[in-house]
Write an enzyme that holds these catalytic residues in place. Structure first.
Site, PDB file in Angstrom:
ATOM      1  CG  HIS A  68      -1.955  -0.971   1.325  1.00  0.00           C
ATOM      2  ND1 HIS A  68      -3.048  -0.991   0.472  1.00  0.00           N
ATOM      3  CD2 HIS A  68      -2.126  -2.024   2.155  1.00  0.00           C
ATOM      4  CE1 HIS A  68      -3.825  -2.009   0.793  1.00  0.00           C
ATOM      5  NE2 HIS A  68      -3.286  -2.656   1.804  1.00  0.00           N
ATOM      6  CG  ASN A 102      -6.386   6.663  -2.692  1.00  0.00           C
ATOM      7  OD1 ASN A 102      -7.584   6.398  -2.715  1.00  0.00           O
ATOM      8  ND2 ASN A 102      -5.535   6.026  -1.918  1.00  0.00           N
ATOM      9  CG  ASP A 159      -6.344   2.986  -0.159  1.00  0.00           C
ATOM     10  OD1 ASP A 159      -5.958   1.930   0.360  1.00  0.00           O
ATOM     11  OD2 ASP A 159      -5.807   4.080   0.068  1.00  0.00           O
ATOM     12  CG  ASP A 312      -1.547   3.729   4.738  1.00  0.00           C
ATOM     13  OD1 ASP A 312      -1.837   3.862   3.535  1.00  0.00           O
ATOM     14  OD2 ASP A 312      -2.248   4.192   5.656  1.00  0.00           O
TER      15      ASP A 312
END
Length: 429
Positions: A68, A102, A159, A312
């Site tokens: 991620h 994103n 996500d 992340d």
């Protein structure tokens, strides 16, 4: 270009050389020989055709992979680009990254998947774009999964935009069985989370900040597990953060459900107490929870309930981070500091081989891509590192375009030294 690595301790539980100190010779991008001692070719070194690499306490593992990361391109290049994100990954010792969809426009069609892949082909760091599960991340219409999978999309997720509609997730899981792709969801029931800013508990009450109860995550974990069981498909839970979530996943795995899961690195050792002075650098989602949750997550890594540790990596510019806590954007950058934080906070609890499993072996296994096993004849995809090297993380270590991290100035333990992938060798500088 050929590479001779001298006296490296191999950390790869899938290799017969695991825990052995060996020389490794890479020729034309493949591991040609692994032996106790391999002589270098002085003529090749003099001609620039061969590099000999050695270092104190040198360790060698399959190339690290982050499941991620947000690279922001296209649409928010002021935060991160494919190039700067790749540099951050290289600095941290990662040879592969799955980037989250994103972006603006969304990665919700095969054209956008091809754009990412074409823009990064041949780079030393492999980028794998995750596709949106629904068009424009709106949670309603499922994307053309088959076309996107054929274009190179291995996983589908919205996500941090959790899938609210049960039938959407159910249909997506059924579709995923036909095209052998992975469905990922972040469990967060918005009606319970109620747009909170941090973990709901004593600290949020004391600070007067709206909290996100653990229940918001745990309710959706139950929902996701139920749909996975009903559809008999494979499924991945992203960013779990609570003790009860761990217990639910453990029970689901014991029943034989094909469920995997990951945890964000910072959720393993930071707690909501970090937010006592309204420091927005600690504002993340899922929120930092409690010591009890930290301990449960670490135990779940040890027993295999949690499969993957992810950074992340979420770059944010100062305009969206250095403002009031309520209005600040979520996220911490993590690629450059990840291994040093793992060494400092996780190595006291996990074996080094377990950490490598969580950041190198399992991500590739779950995505169904090359395992990068350290065996003669295999394509070389490796990370060289020193797990005991102590160093201070500074702004100069940040290759990301953003510097939203609370770890600047912190002493870390363990550092990536170099990577080799796609026939290229570069030091992590």
């Amino acid at each position: 270009m050929n590479l001779l690595i001298k006296s490296a301790k191999i950390i790869d539980c899938n290799s017969k050389y695991h825990n052995k100190i060996m020389d490794v010779f890479i020729k034309n991008g493949k591991i040609e020989k692994i032996a106790k001692s391999i002589k270098s070719c002085k003529e090749s070194i003099a001609a620039g055709k061969e590099i000999e690499y050695s270092a104190n306490n040198l360790h060698l593992s399959p190339g690290w992979f982050d499941l991620h990361a947000n690279f922001s391109e296209p649409g928010n290049e002021q935060k991160e680009t494919l190039e700067s994100g790749s540099e951050a990954a290289k600095k941290g010792g990662f040879t592969g990254v799955m980037i989250m969809p994103n972006t603006t426009p969304s990665l919700d069609n095969k054209g956008m998947i091809k754009y990412i892949l074409n823009a990064t082909t041949g780079n030393i760091v492999d980028l794998f774009p995750a596709g949106n599960l629904t068009k424009n991340q709106e949670g309603n219409d499922i994307v053309e999964m088959h076309d996107m999978h054929k274009a190179g999309c291995l996983a589908f997720t919205d996500d941090k935009h959790s899938i609210k509609r049960n039938e959407v997730l159910k249909i997506a899981m059924l579709y995923s069985k036909d095209c052998n792709s992975l469905i990922m969801n972040y469990p967060n029931e918005n009606s319970i989370a109620n747009d909170g800013y941090m973990h709901e508990g004593n600290v949020s009450t004391r600070l007067g900040l709206k909290g996100v109860p653990s229940l918001a995550e745990e309710m959706m974990v139950d929902r996701d597990i139920s749909i996975c069981e009903y559809t008999n498909s494979r499924f991945h839970l992203s960013y779990i953060s609570t003790k009860k979530s761990v217990e639910k996943v453990k029970k689901a795995k014991a029943k034989g459900l094909n469920i995997t899961t990951d945890v964000a690195l910072h959720n393993l050792f930071l707690t909501d107490e970090s937010i006592n002075n309204f420091d927005t650098r600690y504002k993340v989602m899922p929120p930092l929870r409690t010591v009890k949750d930290n301990k449960a997550l670490i135990k779940a890594l040890k027993d295999g309930t949690i499969d993957i540790i992810t950074t992340d990596h979420t770059p944010q510019d100062e305009e969206h981070k250095k403002i009031e806590f309520d209005n600040a954007a979520d996220g911490i950058i993590g690629l450059e500091s990840a291994f040093g934080l793992l060494g400092k906070y996780l190595l006291p609890h996990l074996e080094l081989s377990q950490i490598i499993e969580k950041i190198a072996i399992n991500p590739r296994k779950i995505l169904g891509i090359n395992q990068a096993t350290l065996t003669e004849g295999n394509t070389a995809n490796i990370t060289l590192f020193n797990p005991d090297l102590e160093w201070e993380f500074t702004k100069e270590d940040i290759k990301s375009k953003s510097n939203n991290t609370p770890f600047i100035g912190e002493k870390l333990k363990g550092k990536a030294l170099a990577i080799f992938n796609n026939g290229k060798f570069e030091e992590c500088q």
